[in-house]
Design an enzyme around this catalytic site. Structure first.
Site, PDB file in Angstrom:
ATOM      1  N   SER A  45      66.431  98.298  71.267  1.00  0.00           N
ATOM      2  CA  SER A  45      65.725  97.386  72.184  1.00  0.00           C
ATOM      3  C   SER A  45      65.613  95.988  71.585  1.00  0.00           C
ATOM      4  O   SER A  45      65.825  94.975  72.274  1.00  0.00           O
ATOM      5  CB  SER A  45      64.333  97.946  72.481  1.00  0.00           C
ATOM      6  OG  SER A  45      63.572  97.012  73.238  1.00  0.00           O
ATOM      7  N   LEU A  52      59.494  91.408  71.025  1.00  0.00           N
ATOM      8  CA  LEU A  52      58.688  90.849  72.114  1.00  0.00           C
ATOM      9  C   LEU A  52      57.247  90.564  71.679  1.00  0.00           C
ATOM     10  O   LEU A  52      56.595  89.680  72.228  1.00  0.00           O
ATOM     11  CB  LEU A  52      58.692  91.820  73.296  1.00  0.00           C
ATOM     12  CG  LEU A  52      60.082  92.141  73.885  1.00  0.00           C
ATOM     13  CD1 LEU A  52      59.954  93.121  75.042  1.00  0.00           C
ATOM     14  CD2 LEU A  52      60.785  90.862  74.346  1.00  0.00           C
ATOM     15  N   GLN A  53      56.766  91.330  70.718  1.00  0.00           N
ATOM     16  CA  GLN A  53      55.382  91.135  70.255  1.00  0.00           C
ATOM     17  C   GLN A  53      55.409  90.861  68.754  1.00  0.00           C
ATOM     18  O   GLN A  53      55.966  91.662  67.990  1.00  0.00           O
ATOM     19  CB  GLN A  53      54.537  92.377  70.557  1.00  0.00           C
ATOM     20  CG  GLN A  53      53.080  92.218  70.166  1.00  0.00           C
ATOM     21  CD  GLN A  53      52.274  93.477  70.494  1.00  0.00           C
ATOM     22  OE1 GLN A  53      52.825  94.442  71.001  1.00  0.00           O
ATOM     23  NE2 GLN A  53      50.990  93.448  70.201  1.00  0.00           N
ATOM     24  N   GLU A  72      54.553  97.381  61.253  1.00  0.00           N
ATOM     25  CA  GLU A  72      55.598  97.844  60.326  1.00  0.00           C
ATOM     26  C   GLU A  72      56.769  98.496  61.067  1.00  0.00           C
ATOM     27  O   GLU A  72      57.916  98.391  60.619  1.00  0.00           O
ATOM     28  CB  GLU A  72      55.008  98.826  59.299  1.00  0.00           C
ATOM     29  CG  GLU A  72      55.997  99.185  58.207  1.00  0.00           C
ATOM     30  CD  GLU A  72      55.381  99.994  57.070  1.00  0.00           C
ATOM     31  OE1 GLU A  72      56.153 100.651  56.354  1.00  0.00           O
ATOM     32  OE2 GLU A  72      54.139  99.968  56.912  1.00  0.00           O
ATOM     33  N   ARG A  74      58.042  97.552  63.966  1.00  0.00           N
ATOM     34  CA  ARG A  74      58.901  96.458  64.427  1.00  0.00           C
ATOM     35  C   ARG A  74      59.668  95.839  63.260  1.00  0.00           C
ATOM     36  O   ARG A  74      60.842  95.499  63.369  1.00  0.00           O
ATOM     37  CB  ARG A  74      58.043  95.381  65.117  1.00  0.00           C
ATOM     38  CG  ARG A  74      57.653  95.724  66.541  1.00  0.00           C
ATOM     39  CD  ARG A  74      56.465  94.905  67.009  1.00  0.00           C
ATOM     40  NE  ARG A  74      55.209  95.478  66.563  1.00  0.00           N
ATOM     41  CZ  ARG A  74      54.046  94.830  66.582  1.00  0.00           C
ATOM     42  NH1 ARG A  74      53.986  93.592  67.019  1.00  0.00           N
ATOM     43  NH2 ARG A  74      52.961  95.423  66.170  1.00  0.00           N
ATOM     44  N   GLU A 105      44.264  98.781  64.051  1.00  0.00           N
ATOM     45  CA  GLU A 105      45.414  98.529  64.921  1.00  0.00           C
ATOM     46  C   GLU A 105      46.311  99.762  65.010  1.00  0.00           C
ATOM     47  O   GLU A 105      46.728 100.174  66.091  1.00  0.00           O
ATOM     48  CB  GLU A 105      46.216  97.343  64.390  1.00  0.00           C
ATOM     49  CG  GLU A 105      47.536  97.088  65.089  1.00  0.00           C
ATOM     50  CD  GLU A 105      47.364  96.592  66.531  1.00  0.00           C
ATOM     51  OE1 GLU A 105      48.324  96.727  67.314  1.00  0.00           O
ATOM     52  OE2 GLU A 105      46.271  96.096  66.866  1.00  0.00           O
ATOM     53  N   ASN A 106      46.615 100.362  63.848  1.00  0.00           N
ATOM     54  CA  ASN A 106      47.560 101.467  63.834  1.00  0.00           C
ATOM     55  C   ASN A 106      46.989 102.744  64.449  1.00  0.00           C
ATOM     56  O   ASN A 106      47.739 103.592  64.954  1.00  0.00           O
ATOM     57  CB  ASN A 106      48.049 101.736  62.415  1.00  0.00           C
ATOM     58  CG  ASN A 106      49.141 100.756  61.997  1.00  0.00           C
ATOM     59  OD1 ASN A 106      50.281 100.860  62.433  1.00  0.00           O
ATOM     60  ND2 ASN A 106      48.781  99.783  61.174  1.00  0.00           N
TER      61      ASN A 106
END
Length: 573
Positions: A45, A52-53, A72, A74, A105-106
């Site tokens: 992708s 994209l982020q 991580e 990405r 976050e994770n």
């Protein structure tokens, strides 16, 4: 206009392109496992659409490098498609803030494993900034969910791996993590390993696993006699571990605590018995005892005998209760039987007491695994003049005195044994050889003293056959030059028995004989030398004949041997 707005938004968010070569993962990330298939999918992708982020990074002090706070996956996917840089939000963060942001976050991701989630919650609590209650609010979970996940940190690595790889369900792991490391290891080794062919628990429902663990790896508290008040609210009591329980005292899942509670109870009871009954002794049998209690009692100075045979005290009969009978007549019959049993029991108890006071038996408190029970042993009898058995006339006080004497003997015996072991390894080659050591040396050499010299060293009496240790000690206490000489020479003579052939002892024997009995030695030597000379002469005669025969044969061989003919090659030459 749209591009300008996007750039301004990116600038406001501090987004910049950072070279992948200057980025490194962080140890704060609770996620340790990344699904390879999903990573390839993400990489494809990114290859088509880019990242994209943006990821979030923080600068590493005094370097031009950055550490990932989150993102991580990405980062890894971008490396896989060989991108040179990646959009990133650069934030100045402390270690504590970075760790909390990374974990928070994770944990929002769907593919975080239960173990990673458990370790993350544990870290957030350990840093002091969160409790179970605040974590429940932060992540939108209920408190029981958080507490259950936290228990996964107590799983042994082997079972944690099964949970990580989906070979064990969360519900089954939830049941297993209720128990300590020792039980978990047994459950894994016997029922969860890959090579378990029979009795494997993989695939069982959580309720079935819970019942099997309770049945096979916990201990029913009703079989223990110590006060179980604390056990009623203990977290290791299966009544408090499991949703459904059978009632009663419950089962204990903490073997260490159970063993200590039981040992403490038995210790207290044993000491109490000894204080209240000085005529009672402690004992154990060969098979069923509590080794921990035995060791502690011995350390306190109590003697615990090991009995091969004994007679147990009679058991007190159980009194029937009216509420347990529907029929008044049957209760009356049970009551009558009980009264007779009680009378018999009291008669046996009185007989045991009488025998104990008369010194006919020794009463013991026997240390078992979970209880202390009374027993007795018949005392040793002596033979009277008419051949009948006479009871040993030892009162309880005399028995204790005898026991005390024996205990002193045991202390000396064990001291000697341990000293003997130590002295074999000790280096005592230095220092002057003292007079006390010389006496010890003569004591041992006296074992080789010949009977004809007993009188010369001061042993009187009619035909003594051997020296006692007492005799030897009297001799070494009165050593003279003459006595020392006798002892030493008898010692040397005794060791000459090992002389044979041409060995070193034989050589020393002959040297000794030349000094002390030269004429006798000369006679012996002359006798055997004379025999040798005669035999030597016969051998020489035979040798002379054989040598003549050999010379004759050699000459005859030379005469009959034809001259060597020249070879054809030699003729041609």
């Amino acid at each position: 206009m749209k591009a300008t707005t996007v750039n301004q938004s990116a600038a406001e968010r501090n987004i910049t392109l950072v070279a992948l070569a200057n980025i490194q993962p962080s140890s704060f990330n609770p996620r340790k496992h990344f699904d390879e298939a999903n990573l390839y999918e993400l990489a494809e992708s990114i290859k088509q659409q880019g990242v994209l982020q943006p990821i979030t990074v923080r600068p590493i002090a005094e370097t031009d490098r950055y550490e990932i706070v989150f993102g991580e996956r990405r980062y890894r996917a971008s490396v896989m498609v060989e991108m040179e840089d990646i959009p990133a939000i650069v934030s100045e963060l402390t270690d504590e803030a970075a760790e909390e942001m990374a974990i928070t976050e994770n944990l929002q991701r769907k593919d975080v494993t239960p173990i990673e989630e458990a370790n993350a919650y544990q870290k957030l609590i350990e840093n002091g900034r969160h409790t179970v209650q605040t974590l429940a609010v932060l992540f939108g979970k209920n408190e029981n969910y958080i507490r259950t996940r936290l228990k996964f940190t107590a799983l042994i690595p082997e079972i944690a791996t099964l949970l990580e790889t989906d070979e064990l369900t969360i519900s089954v792991a939830t049941e297993i993590c209720r128990y300590g490391e020792d039980i978990q290891k047994e459950v894994y080794g016997r029922h969860l390993q890959d090579d378990i062919a029979y009795n494997s628990w993989r695939g069982l429902k959580a309720a079935d696993v819970a019942k099997r663990i309770e049945s096979n790896y916990t201990t029913d508290l009703r079989y223990y006699s110590f006060d179980k008040t604390e056990c009623a609210t203990c977290a290791h009591n299966t009544n408090n571990l499991l949703l459904f329980c059978d009632g009663g005292c419950g089962h204990c899942a903490n073997r260490t605590c159970l063993a200590e509670m039981n040992a403490s109870f038995l210790m207290e009871k044993a000491v109490q018995i000894m204080q209240q009954n000085p005529n009672v002794s402690l004992c154990r049998d060969r098979y069923t005892t509590n080794d921990t209690v035995i060791e502690r009692l011995i350390a306190l100075g109590y003697e615990v005998e090991k009995l091969e045979t004994y007679t147990a005290f009679p058991n007190s009969p159980q009194e029937p209760k009216a509420e347990n009978f529907n029929d008044t007549e049957k209760y009356g019959e049970a009551r009558t039987r009980y009264e007779q049993q009680w009378a018999d029991y009291m008669e046996k108890e009185e007989e045991i007491t009488r025998k104990s006071e008369a010194g006919e038996i020794t009463v013991y408190a026997r240390i078992g695994q979970k209880e202390i029970a009374f027993c007795y042993v018949e005392n040793v009898t002596e033979q009277g003049a008419d051949g009948t058995a006479v009871q040993a006339p030892f009162s309880p006080v005399q028995q204790l005195e005898k026991k005390d004497e024996r205990n002193k003997e045991i202390a000396v015996e064990r001291t000697v044994e341990d000293t003997k072991k130590q002295i074999m390894e000790a280096d005592i080659t230095g220092g002057k050889f003292g007079a006390d050591e010389e006496k010890i040396l003569y004591f041992f050499m006296l074992s080789n003293l010949r009977k004809e010299h007993f009188a010369a060293v001061g042993i009187a009496g009619e035909n003594p056959y051997y020296l006692t240790d007492e005799d030897k000690m009297n001799i070494v206490a009165n050593l003279t030059v003459k006595i020392k000489t006798i002892i030493r020479r008898d010692y040397l003579i005794a060791n000459f028995k090992n002389a044979y052939g041409k060995n070193t002892v034989a050589s020393l024997l002959l040297d000794f004989a030349r000094k002390h009995m030269p004429e006798e030695l000369a006679t012996i030597e002359n006798e055997y030398n004379e025999v040798y000379e005669k035999r030597h002469q016969r051998i020489e005669e035979k040798k002379a004949v054989l040598l003549v025969q050999e010379k004759t044969k050699a000459k005859e061989h030379e005469i009959t041997q034809p001259e060597e003919q020249p070879q054809p090659e030699e003729i041609a030459a």
